[in-house]
Design a protein around this motif. Structure first.
Motif, PDB file in Angstrom:
ATOM      1  N   GLU A 196      17.886  -4.392  10.008  1.00  0.00           N
ATOM      2  CA  GLU A 196      17.200  -5.680  10.090  1.00  0.00           C
ATOM      3  C   GLU A 196      15.899  -5.708   9.299  1.00  0.00           C
ATOM      4  O   GLU A 196      15.496  -6.756   8.784  1.00  0.00           O
ATOM      5  N   ASP A 197      15.242  -4.554   9.165  1.00  0.00           N
ATOM      6  CA  ASP A 197      13.970  -4.519   8.442  1.00  0.00           C
ATOM      7  C   ASP A 197      14.151  -4.305   6.940  1.00  0.00           C
ATOM      8  O   ASP A 197      13.172  -4.136   6.204  1.00  0.00           O
TER       9      ASP A 197
ATOM     10  N   ASP B 249      13.262   3.228   4.145  1.00  0.00           N
ATOM     11  CA  ASP B 249      12.549   1.996   4.450  1.00  0.00           C
ATOM     12  C   ASP B 249      12.955   0.914   3.452  1.00  0.00           C
ATOM     13  O   ASP B 249      13.792   1.132   2.557  1.00  0.00           O
TER      14      ASP B 249
END
Length: 216
Positions: free
Chosen positions: A36-37, A61
């Motif tokens: 989701e990030d 990330d």
């Protein structure tokens, strides 16, 4: 349980299912899932689908930096190429499945449309499968070839290597990969028997009914 924890467990569960049924073997194959990030969970290099540890999956990330877990698969460039060119991709699965590889090395296959139109579901879940040239495993040129498709294909076959499928989520990508392998097996089973393929009108009807990509 957080969403990321669920994704970690789902990766390991579905990878083990693929391994247990012989769709991949040894330490072959890799999976990635977009979080989701905007980050990724990726299976580590040299790992077996039958023995993955959720806590050791490679975690990236949103900027593409490895932030935790083991060293990722060397095929990261091809995974990233799919995410860059297909905005709907939520997961990518790459296997060395035997029937699809066997079919891909036969002289009569069409590099632009690898699988014959044997079933409606292969069209629905895969569209046209592109056979890419041979690249040494891990070669960034593989990613360049995928980018060259500009997101038009959700499934490709790496020559003398194995299939790669992108899906909206991990379950969809795994289901499509299983459909690819099953269709390749059907093609091998019926090779030389002159099977009746779906004709142009039948293919067109499926394409219209499901608004399929990859048939433009």
């Amino acid at each position: 349980m957080t969403a990321e924890t669920r994704q970690r467990e789902e990766i390991c569960r579905l990878a083990a299912s693929l391994f247990d049924r012989g769709l991949t073997h040894g330490s072959t194959g890799n999976i990635s899932v977009r979080l989701e990030d905007g980050g990724l969970l990726v299976t580590p290099t040299g790992s077996s689908f039958g023995r993955l540890d959720p806590a050791r999956l490679s975690r990236f990330d949103a900027e593409g930096r490895l932030v935790s877990g083991d060293r990722p698969t060397k095929e990261m460039p091809l995974h990233q190429a799919f995410y860059e060119t297909r905005s709907t991709a939520g997961a990518v699965v790459h296997l060395h499945s035997c029937h699809s590889v066997a079919w891909s090395i036969l002289p009569e296959v069409d590099p632009d449309d690898l699988l014959p139109p044997l079933t409606a579901y292969s069209l629905m879940q895969l569209g046209r499968v592109k056979l890419l040239p041979f690249f040494v495993p891990g070669d960034p040129a593989t990613a360049d070839a995928i980018r060259g498709l500009a997101g038009r294909r959700s499934a490709v076959m790496l020559a003398h290597h194995g299939p790669v499928v992108a899906g909206r989520d991990l379950e969809a990508a795994v289901n499509a990969m299983e459909e690819l392998e099953a269709t390749a097996r059907l093609a091998l089973l019926t090779r030389g028997a002159h099977p009746r393929l779906m004709d142009e009108n039948e293919v067109a009807a499926v394409v219209r009914a499901f608004d399929l990509e990859g048939f433009a």
